[in-house]
Design a protein around this motif. Structure first.
Motif, PDB file in Angstrom:
ATOM      1  N   VAL A  47       0.839  -1.206   0.000  1.00  0.00           N
ATOM      2  CA  VAL A  47       0.000   0.000   0.000  1.00  0.00           C
ATOM      3  C   VAL A  47       0.874   1.256   0.000  1.00  0.00           C
ATOM      4  CG1 VAL A  47      -1.648   1.334   1.381  1.00  0.00           C
ATOM      5  CG2 VAL A  47      -2.011  -1.106   1.033  1.00  0.00           C
ATOM      6  N   LEU A  48       1.897   1.273   0.852  1.00  0.00           N
ATOM      7  CA  LEU A  48       2.807   2.418   0.867  1.00  0.00           C
ATOM      8  C   LEU A  48       3.516   2.585  -0.472  1.00  0.00           C
ATOM      9  CD1 LEU A  48       4.475   2.260   4.384  1.00  0.00           C
ATOM     10  CD2 LEU A  48       3.183   4.154   3.421  1.00  0.00           C
ATOM     11  N   ALA A  77       2.425   1.630  -3.403  1.00  0.00           N
ATOM     12  CA  ALA A  77       1.467   2.099  -4.412  1.00  0.00           C
ATOM     13  C   ALA A  77       1.230   3.600  -4.289  1.00  0.00           C
ATOM     14  CB  ALA A  77       0.147   1.337  -4.276  1.00  0.00           C
ATOM     15  N   PHE A  78       1.081   4.082  -3.054  1.00  0.00           N
ATOM     16  CA  PHE A  78       0.907   5.526  -2.862  1.00  0.00           C
ATOM     17  C   PHE A  78       2.143   6.299  -3.318  1.00  0.00           C
ATOM     18  CE2 PHE A  78      -2.502   4.671   0.378  1.00  0.00           C
ATOM     19  CZ  PHE A  78      -3.498   5.329  -0.324  1.00  0.00           C
ATOM     20  N   ALA A  79       3.307   5.789  -2.987  1.00  0.00           N
ATOM     21  CA  ALA A  79       4.546   6.455  -3.392  1.00  0.00           C
ATOM     22  C   ALA A  79       4.690   6.458  -4.915  1.00  0.00           C
ATOM     23  CB  ALA A  79       5.742   5.776  -2.744  1.00  0.00           C
ATOM     24  N   ALA A 100       2.240   6.324  -7.158  1.00  0.00           N
ATOM     25  CA  ALA A 100       1.244   7.232  -7.739  1.00  0.00           C
ATOM     26  C   ALA A 100       1.671   8.686  -7.558  1.00  0.00           C
ATOM     27  CB  ALA A 100      -0.121   7.001  -7.088  1.00  0.00           C
ATOM     28  N   ALA A 101       2.137   9.031  -6.366  1.00  0.00           N
ATOM     29  CA  ALA A 101       2.570  10.407  -6.125  1.00  0.00           C
ATOM     30  C   ALA A 101       3.778  10.755  -6.987  1.00  0.00           C
ATOM     31  CB  ALA A 101       2.905  10.583  -4.646  1.00  0.00           C
TER      32      ALA A 101
END
Length: 104
Positions: free
Chosen positions: A47-48, A50-52, A54-55
């Motif tokens: 999850v971390l 994926a967020f990283a 995307a950002a």
């Protein structure tokens, strides 16, 4: 200066985007934010990550596209380009003087 064909621009965009990801080591950075006592630490890591991703994708895309527009604007306006280059040079010289005086 002529604008390169679309295929060349697309390749340079992908090359810039992929090159930026080679500079970042997700495994070592994100590992410190995952609690090993959690029941599913791999889920936290994914999850971390994926967020990283995307950002980073959004940030790098904005940088690349705005850089392309700025480059086109500077190509059209030679005087603006010369002024900006001179201003950057003056800033660096000012920083060099400040650094020299601080270490003396």
């Amino acid at each position: 200066m002529p604008v390169p064909p679309r295929s060349t621009r697309e390749r340079s965009w992908w090359r810039s985007w992929a090159g930026a990801y080679r500079q970042f080591d997700f495994g070592n950075v994100l590992r410190q934010f995952v609690d090993p006592a959690y029941a599913y630490p791999a889920l936290s890591f994914v999850v971390l990550g994926a967020f990283a991703q995307a950002a980073s994708f959004l940030y790098l895309s904005a940088l690349i596209f705005s850089g392309t527009r700025l480059a086109a604007a500077f190509r059209r306006r030679r005087r603006l380009s010369a002024t900006a280059t001179s201003a950057a040079g003056v800033l660096f010289l000012g920083f060099a003087v400040k650094l020299t005086l601080a270490s003396a």
